[in-house]
Design a protein around this motif. Structure first.
Motif, PDB file in Angstrom:
ATOM      1  N   TYR A 160      34.300   1.902 -16.822  1.00 57.03           N
ATOM      2  CA  TYR A 160      35.312   1.115 -16.134  1.00 57.03           C
ATOM      3  C   TYR A 160      35.898   0.057 -17.068  1.00 57.03           C
ATOM      4  CZ  TYR A 160      31.750  -2.489 -15.824  1.00 57.03           C
ATOM      5  OH  TYR A 160      30.803  -3.431 -16.132  1.00 57.03           O
ATOM      6  N   ILE A 161      37.047  -0.425 -16.678  1.00 58.51           N
ATOM      7  CA  ILE A 161      37.671  -1.588 -17.307  1.00 58.51           C
ATOM      8  C   ILE A 161      37.965  -2.561 -16.170  1.00 58.51           C
ATOM      9  CG2 ILE A 161      39.673  -2.477 -18.553  1.00 58.51           C
ATOM     10  CD1 ILE A 161      39.897   0.334 -19.837  1.00 58.51           C
ATOM     11  N   ARG A 162      37.323  -3.688 -16.211  1.00 60.12           N
ATOM     12  CA  ARG A 162      37.520  -4.680 -15.150  1.00 60.12           C
ATOM     13  C   ARG A 162      38.914  -5.281 -15.270  1.00 60.12           C
ATOM     14  NH1 ARG A 162      32.914  -8.663 -14.588  1.00 60.12           N
ATOM     15  NH2 ARG A 162      32.178  -7.089 -13.165  1.00 60.12           N
ATOM     16  N   LEU A 163      39.589  -5.403 -14.136  1.00 63.94           N
ATOM     17  CA  LEU A 163      40.898  -6.039 -14.104  1.00 63.94           C
ATOM     18  C   LEU A 163      40.794  -7.481 -13.614  1.00 63.94           C
ATOM     19  CD1 LEU A 163      43.015  -3.110 -12.606  1.00 63.94           C
ATOM     20  CD2 LEU A 163      42.724  -3.757 -15.012  1.00 63.94           C
ATOM     21  N   TRP A 164      40.060  -7.696 -12.514  1.00 61.83           N
ATOM     22  CA  TRP A 164      39.934  -9.025 -11.915  1.00 61.83           C
ATOM     23  C   TRP A 164      38.593  -9.136 -11.221  1.00 61.83           C
ATOM     24  CZ3 TRP A 164      40.964 -13.899 -11.529  1.00 61.83           C
ATOM     25  CH2 TRP A 164      40.797 -14.597 -10.341  1.00 61.83           C
ATOM     26  N   TYR A 165      37.975 -10.292 -11.368  1.00 56.62           N
ATOM     27  CA  TYR A 165      36.742 -10.582 -10.647  1.00 56.62           C
ATOM     28  C   TYR A 165      36.768 -12.050 -10.264  1.00 56.62           C
ATOM     29  CZ  TYR A 165      31.733 -11.296  -9.733  1.00 56.62           C
ATOM     30  OH  TYR A 165      30.538 -11.626  -9.162  1.00 56.62           O
ATOM     31  N   TYR A 166      36.672 -12.310  -8.969  1.00 63.20           N
ATOM     32  CA  TYR A 166      36.641 -13.675  -8.456  1.00 63.20           C
ATOM     33  C   TYR A 166      35.222 -13.947  -7.961  1.00 63.20           C
ATOM     34  CZ  TYR A 166      38.077 -17.754  -5.641  1.00 63.20           C
ATOM     35  OH  TYR A 166      38.215 -19.014  -5.103  1.00 63.20           O
ATOM     36  N   LEU A 200      42.075 -12.666  -3.541  1.00 60.94           N
ATOM     37  CA  LEU A 200      41.630 -14.049  -3.627  1.00 60.94           C
ATOM     38  C   LEU A 200      40.395 -14.329  -2.779  1.00 60.94           C
ATOM     39  CD1 LEU A 200      45.003 -16.020  -3.776  1.00 60.94           C
ATOM     40  CD2 LEU A 200      43.625 -15.058  -5.632  1.00 60.94           C
ATOM     41  N   GLU A 201      39.800 -13.285  -2.217  1.00 57.35           N
ATOM     42  CA  GLU A 201      38.525 -13.448  -1.521  1.00 57.35           C
ATOM     43  C   GLU A 201      37.413 -13.490  -2.562  1.00 57.35           C
ATOM     44  OE1 GLU A 201      37.717 -10.931   1.828  1.00 57.35           O
ATOM     45  OE2 GLU A 201      39.867 -10.751   2.276  1.00 57.35           O
ATOM     46  N   LYS A 202      36.478 -14.390  -2.364  1.00 57.15           N
ATOM     47  CA  LYS A 202      35.379 -14.510  -3.331  1.00 57.15           C
ATOM     48  C   LYS A 202      34.577 -13.219  -3.393  1.00 57.15           C
ATOM     49  CE  LYS A 202      35.164 -19.417  -3.538  1.00 57.15           C
ATOM     50  NZ  LYS A 202      34.440 -20.634  -3.319  1.00 57.15           N
ATOM     51  N   GLU A 203      34.110 -12.928  -4.600  1.00 55.32           N
ATOM     52  CA  GLU A 203      33.340 -11.732  -4.949  1.00 55.32           C
ATOM     53  C   GLU A 203      34.192 -10.459  -4.944  1.00 55.32           C
ATOM     54  OE1 GLU A 203      30.483 -12.155  -6.366  1.00 55.32           O
ATOM     55  OE2 GLU A 203      30.495 -14.270  -5.849  1.00 55.32           O
ATOM     56  N   TYR A 204      35.521 -10.604  -4.985  1.00 53.86           N
ATOM     57  CA  TYR A 204      36.420  -9.455  -5.083  1.00 53.86           C
ATOM     58  C   TYR A 204      36.406  -8.959  -6.527  1.00 53.86           C
ATOM     59  CZ  TYR A 204      40.847  -6.830  -5.137  1.00 53.86           C
ATOM     60  OH  TYR A 204      41.808  -5.870  -5.273  1.00 53.86           O
ATOM     61  N   HIS A 205      36.228  -7.657  -6.705  1.00 46.62           N
ATOM     62  CA  HIS A 205      36.318  -6.989  -8.015  1.00 46.62           C
ATOM     63  C   HIS A 205      37.431  -5.966  -7.949  1.00 46.62           C
ATOM     64  CE1 HIS A 205      31.841  -7.703  -8.093  1.00 46.62           C
ATOM     65  NE2 HIS A 205      32.148  -8.070  -9.326  1.00 46.62           N
ATOM     66  N   SER A 206      38.155  -5.800  -9.031  1.00 51.71           N
ATOM     67  CA  SER A 206      39.005  -4.632  -9.171  1.00 51.71           C
ATOM     68  C   SER A 206      38.847  -4.134 -10.598  1.00 51.71           C
ATOM     69  CB  SER A 206      40.469  -4.936  -8.850  1.00 51.71           C
ATOM     70  OG  SER A 206      41.024  -5.848  -9.761  1.00 51.71           O
ATOM     71  N   GLN A 207      38.831  -2.829 -10.722  1.00 53.59           N
ATOM     72  CA  GLN A 207      38.629  -2.233 -12.034  1.00 53.59           C
ATOM     73  C   GLN A 207      39.241  -0.843 -12.071  1.00 53.59           C
ATOM     74  OE1 GLN A 207      34.464  -2.757 -12.176  1.00 53.59           O
ATOM     75  NE2 GLN A 207      34.000  -1.265 -10.619  1.00 53.59           N
ATOM     76  N   VAL A 208      39.569  -0.410 -13.278  1.00 53.57           N
ATOM     77  CA  VAL A 208      39.973   0.965 -13.501  1.00 53.57           C
ATOM     78  C   VAL A 208      38.670   1.724 -13.700  1.00 53.57           C
ATOM     79  CG1 VAL A 208      41.174   2.578 -15.017  1.00 53.57           C
ATOM     80  CG2 VAL A 208      42.151   0.314 -14.583  1.00 53.57           C
TER      81      VAL A 208
END
Length: 154
Positions: free
Chosen positions: A114-120, A89-97
């Motif tokens: 890659y496959i993005r999972l979440w980007y805030y 939940l921190e801004k500019e956090y990315h997670s991806q496979v």
């Protein structure tokens, strides 16, 4: 050679603009969403391990050694060794496979697949997120399709 780069660009562009993602407004970014993101990343880790084992030998038969599939996390592009889904939940956090194998030596190439999972993303006061939609998609199938695409392009 140009067609390989063109198809890679199109593939990445389609990955980001199709219906695989849900737009999450700022007012819906909360602890409930955080639990969902943590579970999504755990599922991604599970599928990554299974598919890495499944495709490792096939990649090696064609000279593509050390296939690696993993959950990559960063904040504003900075990977930190202790970054976890708990910080989603921190801004500019990315997670991806992310998918990689020997042959990619430049840091930029490490994230070619890659496959993005979440980007805030967002500014100081407002933000929004983009979340992989598990209700309409199968993450394992999408990772496997990306692997097949990687295999064809390289």
């Amino acid at each position: 050679m140009f067609n390989q780069f063109r198809s890679l660009f199109i593939s990445k562009e389609q990955n980001e603009t199709n219906d695989k993602y849900i737009a999450v407004p700022e007012n819906e970014i909360n602890e409930g969403l955080k639990r969902h993101i943590v579970e999504l990343e755990k599922l991604g880790e599970k599928y990554s391990k299974v598919l890495q084992n499944k495709y490792k030998d096939e990649f090696e038969r064609y000279g593509k050694k050390n296939l690696r599939i993993w959950i990559c996390r960063d904040i504003d592009g900075d990977e930190e060794s202790d970054l976890s889904s708990g910080q989603c939940l921190e801004k500019e956090y990315h997670s991806q496979v992310a998918i990689n194998f020997d042959g990619f030596t430049d840091e930029e190439d490490a994230y070619a697949y890659y496959i993005r999972l979440w980007y805030y993303f967002g500014g100081y006061f407002k933000g929004a997120g983009t979340l992989y939609d598990l209700s309409k998609n199968n993450l394992e199938t999408d990772i496997e399709e990306m692997l097949k695409e990687v295999f064809k392009q390289t």
